[in-house]
Design a protein around this motif. Structure first.
Motif, PDB file in Angstrom:
ATOM      1  N   CYS A 290       0.306   8.010   5.982  1.00 24.22           N
ATOM      2  CA  CYS A 290       0.686   6.608   6.080  1.00 24.22           C
ATOM      3  C   CYS A 290       0.161   6.015   7.399  1.00 24.22           C
ATOM      4  CB  CYS A 290       2.196   6.483   5.999  1.00 24.22           C
ATOM      5  SG  CYS A 290       2.780   4.800   6.066  1.00 24.22           S
ATOM      6  N   PHE A 291       0.268   6.793   8.446  1.00 28.29           N
ATOM      7  CA  PHE A 291      -0.260   6.369   9.753  1.00 28.29           C
ATOM      8  C   PHE A 291      -1.771   6.134   9.669  1.00 28.29           C
ATOM      9  CE2 PHE A 291      -2.226   8.220  13.682  1.00 28.29           C
ATOM     10  CZ  PHE A 291      -2.038   7.121  14.510  1.00 28.29           C
ATOM     11  N   ASN A 292      -2.484   7.073   9.065  1.00 29.16           N
ATOM     12  CA  ASN A 292      -3.932   6.908   8.912  1.00 29.16           C
ATOM     13  C   ASN A 292      -4.274   5.658   8.111  1.00 29.16           C
ATOM     14  OD1 ASN A 292      -5.098   9.007  10.373  1.00 29.16           O
ATOM     15  ND2 ASN A 292      -4.737  10.486   8.733  1.00 29.16           N
ATOM     16  N   GLN A 294      -2.412   3.006   7.791  1.00 26.84           N
ATOM     17  CA  GLN A 294      -2.086   1.846   8.614  1.00 26.84           C
ATOM     18  C   GLN A 294      -3.187   1.589   9.642  1.00 26.84           C
ATOM     19  OE1 GLN A 294       0.231  -0.411   8.549  1.00 26.84           O
ATOM     20  NE2 GLN A 294       2.053   0.396   7.547  1.00 26.84           N
ATOM     21  N   LEU A 295      -3.701   2.688  10.179  1.00 29.16           N
ATOM     22  CA  LEU A 295      -4.772   2.592  11.159  1.00 29.16           C
ATOM     23  C   LEU A 295      -5.986   1.895  10.536  1.00 29.16           C
ATOM     24  CD1 LEU A 295      -4.653   3.600  14.065  1.00 29.16           C
ATOM     25  CD2 LEU A 295      -5.742   5.702  13.363  1.00 29.16           C
ATOM     26  N   ILE A 296      -6.382   2.356   9.351  1.00 31.16           N
ATOM     27  CA  ILE A 296      -7.506   1.757   8.625  1.00 31.16           C
ATOM     28  C   ILE A 296      -7.218   0.290   8.294  1.00 31.16           C
ATOM     29  CG2 ILE A 296      -8.495   1.708   6.282  1.00 31.16           C
ATOM     30  CD1 ILE A 296     -10.051   3.584   7.741  1.00 31.16           C
ATOM     31  N   LYS A 298      -5.090  -1.856   9.719  1.00 31.21           N
ATOM     32  CA  LYS A 298      -5.068  -2.722  10.897  1.00 31.21           C
ATOM     33  C   LYS A 298      -6.460  -2.836  11.522  1.00 31.21           C
ATOM     34  CE  LYS A 298      -0.287  -1.727  12.109  1.00 31.21           C
ATOM     35  NZ  LYS A 298       0.459  -2.983  11.868  1.00 31.21           N
ATOM     36  N   LEU A 299      -7.201  -1.737  11.454  1.00 31.62           N
ATOM     37  CA  LEU A 299      -8.556  -1.739  11.989  1.00 31.62           C
ATOM     38  C   LEU A 299      -9.418  -2.727  11.203  1.00 31.62           C
ATOM     39  CD1 LEU A 299     -10.433  -0.264  14.034  1.00 31.62           C
ATOM     40  CD2 LEU A 299     -11.073   1.244  12.173  1.00 31.62           C
ATOM     41  N   ASN A 300      -9.309  -2.678   9.883  1.00 25.90           N
ATOM     42  CA  ASN A 300     -10.066  -3.594   9.042  1.00 25.90           C
ATOM     43  C   ASN A 300      -9.738  -5.039   9.368  1.00 25.90           C
ATOM     44  OD1 ASN A 300     -11.829  -2.150   7.372  1.00 25.90           O
ATOM     45  ND2 ASN A 300     -10.141  -1.396   6.153  1.00 25.90           N
ATOM     46  N   LYS A 302      -8.650  -6.175  12.264  1.00 26.05           N
ATOM     47  CA  LYS A 302      -9.249  -6.499  13.556  1.00 26.05           C
ATOM     48  C   LYS A 302     -10.749  -6.715  13.421  1.00 26.05           C
ATOM     49  CE  LYS A 302      -6.037  -4.715  16.973  1.00 26.05           C
ATOM     50  NZ  LYS A 302      -5.187  -5.925  16.929  1.00 26.05           N
ATOM     51  N   ILE A 303     -11.394  -5.883  12.607  1.00 25.42           N
ATOM     52  CA  ILE A 303     -12.840  -6.022  12.406  1.00 25.42           C
ATOM     53  C   ILE A 303     -13.144  -7.396  11.817  1.00 25.42           C
ATOM     54  CG2 ILE A 303     -14.809  -5.193  11.055  1.00 25.42           C
ATOM     55  CD1 ILE A 303     -13.542  -2.365  11.290  1.00 25.42           C
ATOM     56  N   ALA A 331     -20.451   2.941  10.643  1.00 27.09           N
ATOM     57  CA  ALA A 331     -19.159   3.127  11.306  1.00 27.09           C
ATOM     58  C   ALA A 331     -19.312   2.935  12.810  1.00 27.09           C
ATOM     59  CB  ALA A 331     -18.601   4.506  10.982  1.00 27.09           C
ATOM     60  N   LEU A 335     -17.479   0.001  15.097  1.00 24.19           N
ATOM     61  CA  LEU A 335     -16.581   0.354  16.200  1.00 24.19           C
ATOM     62  C   LEU A 335     -17.072  -0.205  17.526  1.00 24.19           C
ATOM     63  CD1 LEU A 335     -15.304   3.974  15.534  1.00 24.19           C
ATOM     64  CD2 LEU A 335     -14.053   1.835  15.448  1.00 24.19           C
TER      65      LEU A 335
END
Lengths: 341, 341
Positions: A290-292, A294-296, A298-300, A302-303, A331, A335
């Motif tokens: 779930c953390f991973n 969420q990371l993806i 939220k990252l998306n 932000k991107i 990738a 980043l």
């Protein structure tokens, strides 16, 4: 705590709600406060989500104590009726348990809910004082939906619910996601003749911990029993001494037969999982997954916020799809662009 | 292009290799240059990886034209022997095809390779001028291994290989990853009596496009035929008119029987996939999935580089596992810390 007051999502008037009151309310099992917190989770507003996230984070120490049960099956197999009978059966055996149900949004026929709406859905069960029924928060939202269901689960746990049942539609990808966030996964199947038995979704049997052949009454009983043998053979293929071999149970929600056995077998499975420590390991992996995600997620976000004319995220994905940009290079570009800004 | 020269990984002397020469070499099908590029991919050095990534990125327009075939099965089922017979059979039908094989690292008995090593492995096939055999680059590396196999595939395509066979071990998670990067997935099975038939890995049948009952010779032939019926019944469950129902084939790599049929059936499957456009859709999704994985992989690396005493990535993951930190909050903290630095 920086948030002492917040505006409640969905209320048309701006209503001030006290943050600490909500936390205390949820911990005391207040349905009103639980419902409001879930509504915040469902919100599309950035500020609401931030509050929901902080709420949840404070409630974390009170989560994790329930059994999370996923129930899937194609439309028409009788999921709602089964869950109603199942919930009542659990309360018969263990009247002090608190049960929460996350249902498929009943207002949308596309998602397999009854078009008759909320009112006739789990009518009898939902009126029970120990039961909280709530439609799934994942309506239409891509990607984030399953994450919200997971967080809704956590909120329900903080409110003291012992058993959380998550209904999911046996089409699309939803049951894979739900299958990966629960402790036990039940598949409802409808008796069918040999040829009709075809078309079962590939992959679905792999997730199953308990298979229930529902509607085993009247004309369908004979076929149900034949189906049972076939499924048992399939499960036999992957059976080993150590591993759990999913039992195949016959039930009729209408006649309320065999539903009690489902609860007994389910408890056996959960105890088996706890004994082998698979229960805890599975939960830990689910939280990290779930953390991973969420990371993806939220990252998306932000991107997308930081995308420039030079770097459109859509254009990059299009290039990757067409084999014009190698995924590792893509990738790195993304980043680097993110960190630069 | 900024890299005109680079040091070749694995060479003990510092050897200068020309970047453009390597690209041209690969495009011309030079084994030497292909092997060097793969070695760079396998490197643990940051600078080697950067060169490999740039190489690959330039070669992208020349990739994508092969058939990618995954072959799995438990140790002892005869994967190497089958692949050897299979490769020779393909060359018999289509002598102009170029075949590349990514094998399980033969030097490691743990990974299921022969301890006799490279030399006796696919001895006859690997000597063929149109065949390139290379051990899997994923040795022991966590997470990144499958991504490297995917990129090795792309390099092989740029070098003109028409058929790429990826051997994978039927234990652990590897075959799920390989199953998600190929166009067709073959499972090798060994004839077994009813009880021995147990223990097949759950989930594996879901990935399968073709099931081959290998070693169907001598005493095992009868059992193999019985197994075939059971598997056909299992596949029948998820069969629909539109969908491909995996054929169950009997073969003996030793007697070289039935191996030609595998190639014919495999071609039928690939044509079926192309006709339904599932082939292209699957590839696009695979490329995007690879991009997401690379994003997570590189992000994790950056997070680790930037972790402070206040924010240890391990500590955060431990808190998530123990239910003390909510996943969405954790993701936000990590991203904010990353962007700040």
């Amino acid at each position: 705590m920086c948030f002492t007051n917040f505006r409640c999502f969905k209320s048309k008037k701006l209503k001030l709600m006290n943050y600490n009151e909500t936390i205390e309310g949820i911990l005391k099992g207040s349905r009103k406060h639980l419902a409001k917190a879930i509504s915040l989770l469902e919100s599309y507003r950035e500020d609401d989500l931030l509050i929901a996230q902080n709420l949840l984070d404070e409630l974390m120490p009170s989560t994790g104590k329930s059994y999370r049960i996923g129930i899937t099956g194609i439309p028409g197999v009788g999921k709602s009726t089964f869950i109603e009978a199942f919930g009542e059966e659990i309360l018969k055996f263990e009247p002090k348990k608190k049960i929460a149900v996350i249902t498929i949004d009943p207002s949308s026929p596309k998602r397999g809910g009854s078009i008759l709406g909320d009112k006739v859905r789990m009518n009898s069960l939902s009126r029970h004082e120990n039961v909280f029924v709530r439609p799934s928060p994942s309506k239409g939202e891509q990607g984030g939906g399953a994450l919200k269901t997971y967080e809704t689960c956590l909120l329900m746990e903080a409110a003291g619910y012992d058993i959380i049942i998550i209904e999911t539609l046996g089409v699309g990808q939803s049951e894979y996601k739900v299958g990966q966030m629960v402790d036990a996964f039940l598949l409802l199947h409808m008796p069918a003749t040999g040829d009709e038995l075809q078309g079962m979704k590939r992959g679905i049997l792999e997730l199953v911990d308990l298979l229930i052949i529902n509607k085993c009454d009247g004309k369908l009983e004979h076929e149900g029993k034949l189906n049972k043998k076939i499924f048992e053979q399939v499960f036999h293929l992957s059976a080993t001494k150590k591993k759990w071999s999913p039992p195949v149970l016959l039930a009729s929600s209408k006649e309320k037969e065999g539903v009690g056995v489902v609860w007994q077998e389910l408890k056996k499975f959960l105890l088996h999982q706890k004994k082998t420590r698979d229960f805890q390991k599975k939960r830990e992996n689910q939280a990290l997954e779930c953390f991973n995600q969420q990371l993806i997620f939220k990252l998306n976000k932000k991107i997308r916020e930081k995308e420039t004319k030079l770097l459109s995220y859509e254009a990059i994905q299009e290039k990757i799809k067409n084999g014009l940009l190698c995924p590792s290079k893509a990738a790195q570009i993304v980043l680097e662009n993110l960190m630069k800004a």
